[in-house]
Design a protein around this motif. Structure first.
Motif, PDB file in Angstrom:
ATOM      1  N   GLU A 117      62.932 -21.387 -13.502  1.00  0.00           N
ATOM      2  CA  GLU A 117      61.891 -20.363 -13.158  1.00  0.00           C
ATOM      3  C   GLU A 117      62.171 -19.081 -13.437  1.00  0.00           C
ATOM      4  O   GLU A 117      61.310 -18.141 -13.601  1.00  0.00           O
ATOM      5  CB  GLU A 117      61.507 -20.567 -11.601  1.00  0.00           C
ATOM      6  CG  GLU A 117      60.448 -19.815 -11.063  1.00  0.00           C
ATOM      7  CD  GLU A 117      60.391 -20.306  -9.610  1.00  0.00           C
ATOM      8  OE1 GLU A 117      59.342 -19.477  -9.004  1.00  0.00           O
ATOM      9  OE2 GLU A 117      60.946 -20.936  -8.984  1.00  0.00           O
ATOM     10  N   ALA A 118      63.540 -18.627 -13.223  1.00  0.00           N
ATOM     11  CA  ALA A 118      63.945 -17.351 -13.229  1.00  0.00           C
ATOM     12  C   ALA A 118      64.039 -16.778 -14.789  1.00  0.00           C
ATOM     13  O   ALA A 118      64.406 -15.603 -14.986  1.00  0.00           O
ATOM     14  CB  ALA A 118      65.214 -16.881 -12.405  1.00  0.00           C
ATOM     15  N   ARG A 135      66.496 -22.716  -8.964  1.00  0.00           N
ATOM     16  CA  ARG A 135      65.381 -21.901  -9.434  1.00  0.00           C
ATOM     17  C   ARG A 135      65.653 -21.188 -10.744  1.00  0.00           C
ATOM     18  O   ARG A 135      64.974 -20.243 -11.419  1.00  0.00           O
ATOM     19  CB  ARG A 135      64.934 -20.853  -8.205  1.00  0.00           C
ATOM     20  CG  ARG A 135      64.739 -21.478  -7.073  1.00  0.00           C
ATOM     21  CD  ARG A 135      64.022 -20.227  -6.082  1.00  0.00           C
ATOM     22  NE  ARG A 135      62.836 -19.800  -6.568  1.00  0.00           N
ATOM     23  CZ  ARG A 135      62.418 -18.582  -5.812  1.00  0.00           C
ATOM     24  NH1 ARG A 135      63.024 -18.082  -5.079  1.00  0.00           N
ATOM     25  NH2 ARG A 135      61.213 -18.273  -6.320  1.00  0.00           N
ATOM     26  N   GLU A 155      60.416 -10.089  -5.562  1.00  0.00           N
ATOM     27  CA  GLU A 155      59.372 -10.824  -4.759  1.00  0.00           C
ATOM     28  C   GLU A 155      60.060 -12.000  -4.311  1.00  0.00           C
ATOM     29  O   GLU A 155      59.630 -12.686  -3.327  1.00  0.00           O
ATOM     30  CB  GLU A 155      58.184 -11.303  -5.771  1.00  0.00           C
ATOM     31  CG  GLU A 155      57.236  -9.855  -6.052  1.00  0.00           C
ATOM     32  CD  GLU A 155      56.426 -10.277  -6.826  1.00  0.00           C
ATOM     33  OE1 GLU A 155      55.854 -11.298  -7.343  1.00  0.00           O
ATOM     34  OE2 GLU A 155      55.413  -9.206  -7.064  1.00  0.00           O
ATOM     35  N   ALA A 156      61.156 -12.653  -5.140  1.00  0.00           N
ATOM     36  CA  ALA A 156      61.858 -13.737  -4.905  1.00  0.00           C
ATOM     37  C   ALA A 156      62.569 -13.561  -3.555  1.00  0.00           C
ATOM     38  O   ALA A 156      62.779 -14.494  -2.667  1.00  0.00           O
ATOM     39  CB  ALA A 156      62.733 -14.285  -5.841  1.00  0.00           C
ATOM     40  N   ASP A 160      60.234 -14.524  -0.249  1.00  0.00           N
ATOM     41  CA  ASP A 160      59.821 -15.722  -0.397  1.00  0.00           C
ATOM     42  C   ASP A 160      60.151 -16.550   0.998  1.00  0.00           C
ATOM     43  O   ASP A 160      61.262 -15.961   1.683  1.00  0.00           O
ATOM     44  CB  ASP A 160      59.332 -16.592  -1.532  1.00  0.00           C
ATOM     45  CG  ASP A 160      60.920 -17.006  -2.071  1.00  0.00           C
ATOM     46  OD1 ASP A 160      61.816 -16.676  -1.527  1.00  0.00           O
ATOM     47  OD2 ASP A 160      60.822 -17.360  -3.259  1.00  0.00           O
ATOM     48  N   LYS A 176      62.370 -13.449 -16.336  1.00  0.00           N
ATOM     49  CA  LYS A 176      61.748 -12.828 -15.339  1.00  0.00           C
ATOM     50  C   LYS A 176      62.323 -11.326 -15.405  1.00  0.00           C
ATOM     51  O   LYS A 176      63.297 -11.171 -15.533  1.00  0.00           O
ATOM     52  CB  LYS A 176      61.740 -13.408 -14.305  1.00  0.00           C
ATOM     53  CG  LYS A 176      61.226 -14.793 -13.928  1.00  0.00           C
ATOM     54  CD  LYS A 176      59.765 -14.856 -14.163  1.00  0.00           C
ATOM     55  CE  LYS A 176      58.949 -16.126 -14.094  1.00  0.00           C
ATOM     56  NZ  LYS A 176      57.768 -16.489 -14.698  1.00  0.00           N
ATOM     57  N   ASP A 177      61.390 -10.287 -15.102  1.00  0.00           N
ATOM     58  CA  ASP A 177      61.671  -9.116 -14.673  1.00  0.00           C
ATOM     59  C   ASP A 177      62.300  -8.627 -13.278  1.00  0.00           C
ATOM     60  O   ASP A 177      62.084  -9.671 -12.571  1.00  0.00           O
ATOM     61  CB  ASP A 177      60.746  -8.174 -15.062  1.00  0.00           C
ATOM     62  CG  ASP A 177      59.450  -8.163 -14.268  1.00  0.00           C
ATOM     63  OD1 ASP A 177      59.529  -9.172 -13.433  1.00  0.00           O
ATOM     64  OD2 ASP A 177      58.392  -7.573 -14.296  1.00  0.00           O
ATOM     65  N   ASN A 195      70.935 -15.815 -14.091  1.00  0.00           N
ATOM     66  CA  ASN A 195      69.942 -15.775 -13.130  1.00  0.00           C
ATOM     67  C   ASN A 195      70.261 -14.432 -12.014  1.00  0.00           C
ATOM     68  O   ASN A 195      70.134 -14.724 -10.975  1.00  0.00           O
ATOM     69  CB  ASN A 195      69.605 -17.015 -12.425  1.00  0.00           C
ATOM     70  CG  ASN A 195      69.252 -17.995 -13.297  1.00  0.00           C
ATOM     71  OD1 ASN A 195      68.850 -17.814 -14.361  1.00  0.00           O
ATOM     72  ND2 ASN A 195      69.723 -19.054 -13.085  1.00  0.00           N
ATOM     73  N   ARG A 227      60.912  -7.251 -10.995  1.00  0.00           N
ATOM     74  CA  ARG A 227      59.806  -7.277 -10.068  1.00  0.00           C
ATOM     75  C   ARG A 227      59.840  -8.845  -9.302  1.00  0.00           C
ATOM     76  O   ARG A 227      59.706  -9.120  -8.173  1.00  0.00           O
ATOM     77  CB  ARG A 227      58.221  -6.688 -10.535  1.00  0.00           C
ATOM     78  CG  ARG A 227      57.298  -6.933  -9.530  1.00  0.00           C
ATOM     79  CD  ARG A 227      56.148  -6.303 -10.112  1.00  0.00           C
ATOM     80  NE  ARG A 227      55.125  -7.149  -9.363  1.00  0.00           N
ATOM     81  CZ  ARG A 227      53.717  -7.173  -9.958  1.00  0.00           C
ATOM     82  NH1 ARG A 227      53.658  -6.832 -11.220  1.00  0.00           N
ATOM     83  NH2 ARG A 227      52.968  -7.949  -9.414  1.00  0.00           N
ATOM     84  N   TRP A 228      59.930  -9.744 -10.277  1.00  0.00           N
ATOM     85  CA  TRP A 228      60.107 -11.140  -9.958  1.00  0.00           C
ATOM     86  C   TRP A 228      61.186 -11.464  -8.856  1.00  0.00           C
ATOM     87  O   TRP A 228      60.769 -11.836  -8.012  1.00  0.00           O
ATOM     88  CB  TRP A 228      60.154 -11.941 -11.228  1.00  0.00           C
ATOM     89  CG  TRP A 228      59.981 -13.513 -10.662  1.00  0.00           C
ATOM     90  CD1 TRP A 228      58.965 -14.282 -10.591  1.00  0.00           C
ATOM     91  CD2 TRP A 228      61.250 -14.294 -10.391  1.00  0.00           C
ATOM     92  NE1 TRP A 228      59.495 -15.463 -10.156  1.00  0.00           N
ATOM     93  CE2 TRP A 228      60.670 -15.684 -10.038  1.00  0.00           C
ATOM     94  CE3 TRP A 228      62.603 -14.293 -10.361  1.00  0.00           C
ATOM     95  CZ2 TRP A 228      61.448 -16.656  -9.654  1.00  0.00           C
ATOM     96  CZ3 TRP A 228      63.383 -15.317  -9.928  1.00  0.00           C
ATOM     97  CH2 TRP A 228      62.940 -16.310  -9.629  1.00  0.00           C
ATOM     98  N   TYR A 229      62.393 -10.918  -9.234  1.00  0.00           N
ATOM     99  CA  TYR A 229      63.497 -11.114  -8.295  1.00  0.00           C
ATOM    100  C   TYR A 229      63.424 -10.359  -7.003  1.00  0.00           C
ATOM    101  O   TYR A 229      63.747 -10.957  -5.970  1.00  0.00           O
ATOM    102  CB  TYR A 229      64.680 -10.356  -8.906  1.00  0.00           C
ATOM    103  CG  TYR A 229      65.259 -11.112 -10.015  1.00  0.00           C
ATOM    104  CD1 TYR A 229      66.271 -12.278  -9.652  1.00  0.00           C
ATOM    105  CD2 TYR A 229      64.891 -11.326 -11.487  1.00  0.00           C
ATOM    106  CE1 TYR A 229      66.876 -13.082 -10.673  1.00  0.00           C
ATOM    107  CE2 TYR A 229      65.533 -12.061 -12.188  1.00  0.00           C
ATOM    108  CZ  TYR A 229      66.459 -13.137 -12.016  1.00  0.00           C
ATOM    109  OH  TYR A 229      67.115 -13.780 -12.899  1.00  0.00           O
TER     110      TYR A 229
END
Length: 96
Positions: free
Chosen positions: A66-67, A63, A77-78, A81, A70-71, A39, A73-75
């Motif tokens: 959930e990870a 998480r 955005e994380a 949060d 993922k690409d 991750n 961009r997801w990281y």
């Protein structure tokens, strides 16, 4: 003779104290942290003009599911949060 050599070449002393010319473990691509740590991705931040700092972003184990898959961009955005961010400064070894 060692103190004499250190007196003549003080940069040699810093090389042997910090050993920043060695990267442990050997033969590992630190630009691909996902191969070493689950991750995790590698990002770069521009701190000021002309200065870029490489970082690894690792999400917590809670998480992890959930990870998965993922690409980048997801990281990114994380990071924005409501979860806290812990910054670990590894020192001057030259590698992450």
């Amino acid at each position: 003779s060692v103190p004499f050599l250190i007196r003549l070449f003080p940069s040699v002393l810093t090389k042997f104290v910090y050993l920043n010319f060695l990267a442990f473990p050997f033969f590992v691509d630190f630009r691909r942290p996902e191969l070493l740590v689950n991750n995790t991705i590698s990002l770069h931040l521009t701190t000021e003009p002309g200065v870029t700092v490489g970082i690894w972003h690792t999400v917590p184990g809670s998480r992890g599911a959930e990870a998965q898959g993922k690409d980048r961009r997801w990281y990114e955005e994380a990071l924005g949060d409501a979860h806290p961010v812990i910054i670990y400064l590894h020192g001057n070894g030259g590698t992450r």
